[in-house]
Design an enzyme around this catalytic site. Structure first.
Site, PDB file in Angstrom:
ATOM      1  N   CYS A 147       0.808  -1.222   0.000  1.00 14.59           N
ATOM      2  CA  CYS A 147       0.000   0.000   0.000  1.00 14.59           C
ATOM      3  C   CYS A 147       0.840   1.269   0.000  1.00 14.59           C
ATOM      4  CB  CYS A 147      -0.943   0.013   1.196  1.00 14.59           C
ATOM      5  SG  CYS A 147      -2.157  -1.320   1.172  1.00 14.59           S
ATOM      6  N   GLN A 157      -5.035  -8.826   6.370  1.00 11.95           N
ATOM      7  CA  GLN A 157      -5.130  -7.455   6.857  1.00 11.95           C
ATOM      8  C   GLN A 157      -6.407  -7.213   7.653  1.00 11.95           C
ATOM      9  OE1 GLN A 157      -4.237  -4.347   4.094  1.00 11.95           O
ATOM     10  NE2 GLN A 157      -2.297  -5.247   3.474  1.00 11.95           N
ATOM     11  N   SER A 192     -11.245   0.947   4.373  1.00 17.61           N
ATOM     12  CA  SER A 192     -11.014   1.705   3.142  1.00 17.61           C
ATOM     13  C   SER A 192     -11.776   1.081   1.985  1.00 17.61           C
ATOM     14  CB  SER A 192      -9.518   1.741   2.827  1.00 17.61           C
ATOM     15  OG  SER A 192      -8.996   0.419   2.702  1.00 17.61           O
ATOM     16  N   HIS A 224      -9.015   3.890  -1.596  1.00 21.49           N
ATOM     17  CA  HIS A 224      -7.635   3.429  -1.406  1.00 21.49           C
ATOM     18  C   HIS A 224      -7.163   2.649  -2.626  1.00 21.49           C
ATOM     19  CE1 HIS A 224      -4.040   1.835   0.208  1.00 21.49           C
ATOM     20  NE2 HIS A 224      -4.517   0.910   1.014  1.00 21.49           N
ATOM     21  N   CYS A 258       0.220   2.036   6.704  1.00 23.98           N
ATOM     22  CA  CYS A 258       0.534   0.623   6.904  1.00 23.98           C
ATOM     23  C   CYS A 258       0.658  -0.066   5.552  1.00 23.98           C
ATOM     24  CB  CYS A 258      -0.533  -0.046   7.761  1.00 23.98           C
ATOM     25  SG  CYS A 258      -2.224   0.128   7.145  1.00 23.98           S
ATOM     26  N   GLY A 277       1.581  -4.079   3.488  1.00 23.50           N
ATOM     27  CA  GLY A 277       1.645  -5.528   3.590  1.00 23.50           C
ATOM     28  C   GLY A 277       3.002  -5.993   4.104  1.00 23.50           C
TER      29      GLY A 277
END
Length: 380
Positions: free
Chosen positions: A89, A149, A235, A336, A366, A368
């Site tokens: 991300c 996640q 998101s 996102h 944040c 992965g």
């Protein structure tokens, strides 16, 4: 002494899944942003030393070094190279870090950093498909746990004692702030209108108005039967692209460009890959320590709203002023688009700092694998 300054920053509108931007190829979407960037700056693209482009799903339409394809698709000279970056991300925030390091070291004089993700066309997880990306050593180290996640967001909520009502309240506020910013025209200076099949897309599509605690409470949990994470406090899956033009103060003066902000400090940090989403906390601490600044000196924060529990835990640990966090809304409201989000957040932050005379801004998100970039910008 060489530095790294941002002289222009633009982004596309953020399209919702299967929305207005789903009909445009990610290369063409990126090309529109790239061309608008140099047009607004008044720079000949032949001067660009490299294009560093974040993208997570580097498969299908986003494969084969999408950065180089974007350069050529934009009609830029064949002499301009490009390379794709994947730090999940944070890919396009990492692209900014690489670009800044390149100009400071002298490898570049003028470079573009940005990214894209067309999640409608290249669904999340496409790059790994049915393959197992972790390996036996990873499984043994983490006792066979596969990082997820959404589950990580649930773990954060449990660890920091965050209730469903708190997460929903934060999410409603994100939509309210984004709607207010959109209505006040705060995004207009940063957004590049995109033409898709004869239709002009010029506004973010994900903002929802009129939500209530009751409507949020009716949304079922997404990852655990008794969980607190829902589609409403997470998101959005989105399409979008953003880009920044980076050079040195000396080169900017030579080209007649006016710097907006300096890349003051840039760091990356790692944390537990199973809970996965906590690394913005140590990344922020690392950036502040390296910069010599106190958190009270930062006037604006962009912390990616991957899930509402992430910025709320970050607030709890850092002690930052909540009034300075994501003041124009975040990914819960705006969306996102994975590989494009880092550059989108930074574009929004740069414009907000300039519009309001804020000296220091900090961005973190944040990523992965339990990672996070953190960047401190200084207004010039």
């Amino acid at each position: 002494m060489r530095d790294a300054v941002i002289v222009e920053a633009v982004r596309s509108p953020i399209g919702k899944r299967n929305g207005g931007l789903s009909g445009i190829h990610p290369v063409d979407l990126s090309a529109s942003v790239l061309n608008s960037l140099v047009e607004r700056a008044g720079v000949d693209p032949v001067l660009v030393d490299d294009v560093i482009w974040g993208c997570v799903g580097q498969v299908g339409e986003q494969s084969l070094d999408i950065a180089r394809n974007v350069v050529l698709g934009a009609g830029w000279p064949e002499s301009v190279p490009g390379t794709a970056v994947d730090r999940q991300c944070g890919s396009s925030q990492q692209a900014v870090h690489f670009a800044a390091a390149g100009v400071i070291s002298g490898q570049y004089d003028l470079v573009v950093a940005g990214g894209v993700e067309s999640m409608s066309r290249v669904p999340m997880g496409s790059s790994s498909g049915d393959a197992w990306p972790f390996g036996e050593g990873f499984r043994e180290r983490y006792q066979g746990v596969v990082p997820n996640q959404g589950v990580g967001a649930e773990m954060i909520a449990q660890r920091w004692g965050l209730s469903r009502a708190q997460l929903d309240e934060f999410s409603l506020a994100s939509h309210e702030k984004a709607a207010q910013a959109q209505d006040a025209g705060h995004f207009e200076g940063q957004i590049v209108p995109i033409e898709v099949d004869g239709t002009t897309i010029s506004a973010d599509e994900g903002i929802r108005r009129g939500g209530t605690p009751e409507s949020m409470a009716a949304i079922r949990s997404a990852f655990q039967a008794d969980g607190v994470i829902t589609a409403g406090n997470s998101s959005q899956i989105s399409d979008g692209s953003a880009a920044l033009l980076i050079t040195t103060s000396a080169k900017a003066a030579e080209l007649g460009l006016r710097p907006i902000a300096r890349v003051h400090t840039a760091v990356v940090a790692g944390d537990d890959p199973v809970i996965m989403l906590t690394a913005p906390i140590p990344a922020t601490a690392k950036a502040l320590a390296k910069s010599g600044l106190r958190i009270e000196e930062i006037g604006a924060f962009e912390v990616n709203e991957a899930f509402a529990s992430v910025p709320l835990a970050w607030l709890s640990e850092t002690g930052a002023d909540a009034k300075t966090l994501n003041v124009n809304g975040g990914a819960i409201a705006l969306g996102h688009p994975l590989g494009g989000s880092g550059a989108r957040l930074m574009t929004t932050l740069v414009h907000h700092m300039r519009d309001n005379g804020i000296r220091y801004g900090l961005q973190t998100m944040c990523e992965g694998g339990g990672q996070a970039n953190a960047t401190i910008l200084e207004l010039l």
